[in-house]
Each structure stands twice: as structure tokens, then as C-alpha cells.
Design a protein around this motif. Sequence first.
Motif, PDB file in Angstrom:
ATOM      1  N   ASN A   1       0.812  -1.206   0.000  1.00 43.91           N
ATOM      2  CA  ASN A   1       0.000   0.000   0.000  1.00 43.91           C
ATOM      3  C   ASN A   1       0.853   1.267   0.000  1.00 43.91           C
ATOM      4  O   ASN A   1       0.501   2.252  -0.656  1.00 43.91           O
ATOM      5  N   VAL A   2       1.975   1.234   0.709  1.00 41.56           N
ATOM      6  CA  VAL A   2       2.847   2.402   0.766  1.00 41.56           C
ATOM      7  C   VAL A   2       3.461   2.680  -0.605  1.00 41.56           C
ATOM      8  O   VAL A   2       3.563   3.837  -1.041  1.00 41.56           O
ATOM      9  N   LEU A   3       3.861   1.623  -1.320  1.00 38.19           N
ATOM     10  CA  LEU A   3       4.473   1.806  -2.639  1.00 38.19           C
ATOM     11  C   LEU A   3       3.486   2.370  -3.666  1.00 38.19           C
ATOM     12  O   LEU A   3       3.898   2.932  -4.685  1.00 38.19           O
ATOM     13  N   ARG A   4       2.188   2.217  -3.388  1.00 43.07           N
ATOM     14  CA  ARG A   4       1.179   2.771  -4.288  1.00 43.07           C
ATOM     15  C   ARG A   4       0.927   4.254  -4.045  1.00 43.07           C
ATOM     16  O   ARG A   4       0.248   4.907  -4.844  1.00 43.07           O
ATOM     17  N   MET A   5       1.418   4.777  -2.927  1.00 45.03           N
ATOM     18  CA  MET A   5       1.203   6.190  -2.621  1.00 45.03           C
ATOM     19  C   MET A   5       1.938   7.075  -3.612  1.00 45.03           C
ATOM     20  O   MET A   5       3.089   6.797  -3.974  1.00 45.03           O
ATOM     21  N   CYS A   6       1.281   8.139  -4.029  1.00 41.09           N
ATOM     22  CA  CYS A   6       1.867   9.033  -5.034  1.00 41.09           C
ATOM     23  C   CYS A   6       2.941   9.936  -4.428  1.00 41.09           C
ATOM     24  O   CYS A   6       3.954  10.217  -5.067  1.00 41.09           O
ATOM     25  N   SER A   7       2.702  10.392  -3.216  1.00 37.62           N
ATOM     26  CA  SER A   7       3.614  11.346  -2.584  1.00 37.62           C
ATOM     27  C   SER A   7       4.775  10.634  -1.890  1.00 37.62           C
ATOM     28  O   SER A   7       4.569   9.708  -1.104  1.00 37.62           O
ATOM     29  N   ALA A   8       5.998  11.099  -2.182  1.00 37.70           N
ATOM     30  CA  ALA A   8       7.184  10.543  -1.514  1.00 37.70           C
ATOM     31  C   ALA A   8       7.159  10.870  -0.030  1.00 37.70           C
ATOM     32  O   ALA A   8       7.619  10.072   0.804  1.00 37.70           O
ATOM     33  N   GLN A   9       6.603  12.018   0.322  1.00 36.03           N
ATOM     34  CA  GLN A   9       6.509  12.420   1.728  1.00 36.03           C
ATOM     35  C   GLN A   9       5.565  11.491   2.491  1.00 36.03           C
ATOM     36  O   GLN A   9       5.842  11.112   3.633  1.00 36.03           O
ATOM     37  N   SER A  10       4.450  11.116   1.847  1.00 39.70           N
ATOM     38  CA  SER A  10       3.502  10.194   2.481  1.00 39.70           C
ATOM     39  C   SER A  10       4.127   8.819   2.685  1.00 39.70           C
ATOM     40  O   SER A  10       3.923   8.176   3.719  1.00 39.70           O
ATOM     41  N   ARG A  11       4.899   8.382   1.696  1.00 41.94           N
ATOM     42  CA  ARG A  11       5.578   7.082   1.825  1.00 41.94           C
ATOM     43  C   ARG A  11       6.585   7.109   2.965  1.00 41.94           C
ATOM     44  O   ARG A  11       6.663   6.165   3.764  1.00 41.94           O
ATOM     45  N   ALA A  12       7.351   8.196   3.042  1.00 40.58           N
ATOM     46  CA  ALA A  12       8.364   8.308   4.102  1.00 40.58           C
ATOM     47  C   ALA A  12       7.709   8.343   5.481  1.00 40.58           C
ATOM     48  O   ALA A  12       8.190   7.700   6.431  1.00 40.58           O
ATOM     49  N   ARG A  13       6.573   9.071   5.602  1.00 44.59           N
ATOM     50  CA  ARG A  13       5.873   9.159   6.873  1.00 44.59           C
ATOM     51  C   ARG A  13       5.324   7.797   7.286  1.00 44.59           C
ATOM     52  O   ARG A  13       5.394   7.396   8.448  1.00 44.59           O
ATOM     53  N   ALA A  14       4.784   7.054   6.331  1.00 45.05           N
ATOM     54  CA  ALA A  14       4.226   5.728   6.622  1.00 45.05           C
ATOM     55  C   ALA A  14       5.310   4.763   7.070  1.00 45.05           C
ATOM     56  O   ALA A  14       5.133   4.015   8.044  1.00 45.05           O
ATOM     57  N   PHE A  15       6.440   4.765   6.373  1.00 45.86           N
ATOM     58  CA  PHE A  15       7.535   3.883   6.762  1.00 45.86           C
ATOM     59  C   PHE A  15       8.099   4.269   8.125  1.00 45.86           C
ATOM     60  O   PHE A  15       8.496   3.411   8.922  1.00 45.86           O
TER      61      PHE A  15
END
Length: 319
Positions: free
Chosen positions: A222-236
Amino acid sequence: MGENQTQIKFILLGITDSPRAQTPLFVLFLLIYIVTLMGNVGIITLVRVSPSLHTPMYFFLTHFAFVDICYSTVISPRMLADLLSEDKTISFTACMMQYLILTFFGINECYLLAMMAYDRHVAICQPLLYVTIISSRVCWQLVASSYLFAFLSAIIYTWSVFGGSFCGPNHIDHFFCDISPVLKLVCSDTHSSEMIFFALFTINVVGTSMVILFSYISIIRNVLRMCSAQSRARAFHTCASHLMVVSIFFGSGFFIYLQPSSSHRSLDKVASIFYTVVTPMLNPFIYSLRNKEVKGALVMCRRRFFNHWQHRRVLSLQT
């Protein structure tokens, strides 16, 4: 378990038989135990007094910190006393109770780590349904069930280990009553005990680790599907602390308990020290140093305390 069985006394050989090493080790492990208590009590207190941390994740974390305190207390005081004492005997009942309580809290940690992984899975993969799925009632039910399953498993584990006949040597080559060194002293057939152990280990430890694994596979997808790099970093970033604790706890546990009994060696004592003594100390630091929410709550508590202290000082000067 007959009456003669309960009259047996074991001798814990401890971490080392070198008199010169015992005092430095006592000081080291005493400091680790003090830091463990302070760190985990600090986490519990911080979550209780910080409204921003009144979420399911930190609800599970407070129980995890409580279990860490108990888990370490089962081992450390006895180990510290043995480092300074020549008499390292432990009664059959005390040895059995130590194993029972240690197993109870150890299995509980596995379930709590699985719950925390599931919580992160729902928060990232199903954010709109998070409040419904992980409600306060569900949190209490999950935690209560973890204590219940851990208690039942610990009873079965203890019966399978201490239900045999002890008629041979009474030296336990360890610093606490663990399954492998205790089973070496059993003179009856231990095959059924080992089968029970591996069956429950598969259910409790391998089962919870699978829940964690599948939760993180889903999270990563699900994280890899996120468009925003910031959202991915926050999730990880929200998962980093939990992943680190899981790696340390399950890694050392699998290393020790998935070996054949004939393969156990002195290196196991080092691994046992790591997961019974060192890991409970590291967990609060991992969650506080790598977690922005915890650090933010800590800063707010400091400010609140400082403002309260200044206010009292001003009032005292005025009077």
C-alpha cells in the motif's frame, strides 16, 4: 509431580564461573536493570499523561512496556543475587515458577507485537475504517485474549518441562531456568515434551510472526502505491520502531529455541542475555528516539512541568 520431586534443588551455574568477572558483570547488569525500569515506567507514564498518545498503538505500547518490566524482573534480580553469592541453589518450585512466569510474559510479548503490527496495517491500509476496526473495546479484548492465551500456553509449557522425573545431576548450565538446560536433567523420555514445546512454539511464536509478516507485506504494497514521496516516508517512519523491536526480539528467540537440543552451546547464554535483559532496556529508547509523536509528547511534558514549576516559584515569592 510427586512430593519427592518438589524437594529437589537445582544449582544455576550462571553466566560465568570467573570470580574476577562477577563484580563488573553485577555492576553492568544492575545499571541495565535500573535503566530498564526507568525507561519502561517512563513510557507508561508519558502515554498516560499525554492526550496526544491516547491511541490504540500507544495503548498496546503501555502493555508492552509493562510486560518488559515484568519479563526483566523475573530474570535480573535473581541473576544479580547469584553474581554476588556462592550459594546459587534454586528450589524445584522456584525454578518452575520462574519458568512459568517468564514463559507467560514472553508469549505475551509475541501477541502484543502482532497486535501492534495489525494496528499499523489498519492505520495505513484502511485509514477510513481505523476508528471502527481498532476501537477501545477491541483493544481491551485483544489485550485480554493475549494474557489468557499466554497463561494457558505457559501452564502447558511448564507441565511438559517439569512434569518428568529428575533423578540425575542437578546443575543447570544457565543463569535462569530455561527449557533446554532443564530438560537435560530429566531422566525420563523428553520426546513428548519437545513435541509439545515445538507445537506451542509454532502456534504462539511462528503464528504471531506470520501475522506480523503478512501485515508488513500489505503495508509495503500500500505504501508503494502512494503518489507522494513524503507520504511514503511518513508511513515507513511510523513502522520503523516496531520493525526494529520485532527484529531483535524474534531474531534472538528463533536463534535459541529453533535449534536442536544437541546444538545448544555457550553462545546461547549471550543470546539469552540479549533478549531477556538487554532488549527490555532497548525497547523504550527505540520507541522514543525514533518516534516523533513520543518525542513531541516528551517536549510538551517538559514544558508543562517547567511552566508549573515556574508558576509555583512565582507564587512562593509573592507570598
